[in-house]
Design an enzyme around this catalytic site. Sequence first.
Site, mmCIF file in Angstrom:
data_model
loop_
_atom_site.group_PDB
_atom_site.id
_atom_site.type_symbol
_atom_site.label_atom_id
_atom_site.label_comp_id
_atom_site.label_asym_id
_atom_site.label_seq_id
_atom_site.Cartn_x
_atom_site.Cartn_y
_atom_site.Cartn_z
ATOM 1 C CD1 TRP A 120 70.666 59.528 -13.697
ATOM 2 C CD2 TRP A 120 71.321 61.121 -15.144
ATOM 3 N NE1 TRP A 120 70.195 60.735 -13.243
ATOM 4 C CE2 TRP A 120 70.577 61.737 -14.109
ATOM 5 C CE3 TRP A 120 71.837 61.927 -16.160
ATOM 6 C CZ2 TRP A 120 70.334 63.110 -14.075
ATOM 7 C CZ3 TRP A 120 71.598 63.283 -16.117
ATOM 8 C CH2 TRP A 120 70.856 63.863 -15.085
ATOM 9 C CG ASP A 172 77.566 62.423 -16.981
ATOM 10 O OD1 ASP A 172 78.067 63.275 -16.213
ATOM 11 O OD2 ASP A 172 76.343 62.162 -17.006
ATOM 12 C CE LYS A 227 74.943 64.121 -8.212
ATOM 13 N NZ LYS A 227 73.633 63.590 -8.237
ATOM 14 C CB ALA A 275 77.917 63.068 -12.099
HETATM 15 C C1 LMR Z 1 70.460 60.560 -9.480
HETATM 16 O O1 LMR Z 1 70.797 59.812 -10.395
HETATM 17 O O2 LMR Z 1 69.708 60.197 -8.574
HETATM 18 C C2 LMR Z 1 70.995 61.958 -9.432
HETATM 19 O O3 LMR Z 1 71.851 62.177 -10.490
HETATM 20 C C3 LMR Z 1 69.930 62.969 -9.287
HETATM 21 C C4 LMR Z 1 69.102 63.140 -10.522
HETATM 22 O O4 LMR Z 1 68.960 64.278 -10.923
HETATM 23 O O5 LMR Z 1 68.605 62.159 -11.064
#
Ligand code: LMR
Length: 393
Positions: free
Chosen positions: A127, A208, A243, A210
Site C-alpha cells: 500500500w 496490517d 471496510k 484492513a
Molecule cells: C486504498 O488502498 O485505496 C484504501 O486503503 C484507501 C486509502 O486510504 O488509500
Amino acid sequence: MFEHLTAQKPDGILMLMQMYREDPREAKVDLGVGVYKDATGNTPVMRAIKAAEQKLWEVQDTKSYVGLAGAPDFNDAMVNLVLGNTVPRSSVNSVATPGGTGAVRQAFELIRMANADARIFVSNPTWPNHLSILDYLGMEKFMYRYFDDETRGVDFDGMIADLKTAKKGDVILLHGCCHNPTGANLTGPQWDEVIKVLNDTGATPMIDIAYQGFGDGLDADAAGTRAVAAAVPECLIAASCSKNFGIYRERTGILMLVANGTDKAIAQGTLNFLNRQNYSFPPDHGARLVTMILNDDALRTDWMAELEEMRTGMLDLRERLAKELEQRSGSNRFGFIAQHRGMFSRLGAAPELVVKMREDSGIYMVGDSRMNIAGLNAETVPVLADAIVKAGV
Ligand code: LMR
C-alpha cells in the site's frame, strides 16, 4: 515562514478519485480507491451499523472522553475478532486508533521508539501509504520480493530469500489478508514458512489487516495473523474497521502489541503515551458501534450476513470478469483474477495501458493497474473486459 514549504508529492490513489469526479463522461468506471460499492455504485451504511446508531442515539447520555487507550470493551471485542482464542490476553496490549492508518502510524512510531535503527521490510509492492509514512518518519525500508509479474501470484521463493536477510531488531510488515494492491495472498503452509523465518531471524512481524472478512471469510482471513501471533515472542497488529463495518469516515481501528517478554505496564503505557502525543483520546463513535454489534447476538449475526453478501458478491464479480476475459482473449491468462482475494487485483498492465484504458474507455484503475473489484457490477464487467482486451493487456 510558510513560504518555505514545498509541494508534497500527490497521493496517487486520492488523485485518481479527484480525476474520476471531474471526468464529465457518463460512461466511466471507478476501480480506484479501496471503498466497497454495491451494484448501484453506492457505499452502503451496513444494516447493523444503522441499527446500532439508532440504539446509540437513544441510550448515549454523554460524549465525554473515554479512555486514552480507547473504550476497553471495544479493544476486547476487536482483539477477539482478530485473534480469536489463539493468544493469551495477558500478552496483548492495545490502543484504539483513528482508522487502520492511525494504527499503522502508531506502530511505526512505536518501532522507532524501541529501535531507531530498525529496518522495515515491506512487500514489493505494498500500500503506497506504508511507504509514504515510513519516508515521512525517516525510517529505513527494505522492499522484499512479493508479486510475480508473470504468474500474478506470490513470488514465494523470492520473498523467503529476502526475508531471510532480516535480523533481530528489524520489522517485517505483512498483509494479514487481501493483499493491497495485488490481491495475491499467502497460503496456510506459506504462512508457516514465514513464521519459521521470523523465528529463525528474530525479526519482529507487523501485520496490517484492513480487509478481514473480504477474502475467504472472517476467521479464514485472520488465520495467518493468528498463527503468527501465537508462534512468535512479539508482534504488532494494525486492524481497520473501515471496510468490514463500512465506517470509513468514522476512523475506527486498533493497534495491538502482542508481547510475552515485555513489561506489560511499560508496553501498554507506551501505547497510551503515543495516543496522548498524537491526538489524545481516540475517536469513539465508530468504535462504539462496532462494540455494540460485536457484543449483541442479533446485530452481530446480521452484520456477518451482510459482510458475507459483500464478500461473495466480489467473488462473483471476479469469476465473471475472468470468464469474460477468457472468452475475449481465447486463453485463461486472466484466470488469476478469480484466484485473487479481497477487494483488489493487480492486472499487471503497463502504466501507459492504464492511461489508455482511462482515456479510451473511462476505466479508472490505479497507475500500477490495481483494480477495485467492488467498483464493478454485472453491466460494467463486460465493459472492462472489452477495454482490457482492446488496450492489448
Ligand atoms: C486504498 O488502498 O485505496 C484504501 O486503503 C484507501 C486509502 O486510504 O488509500
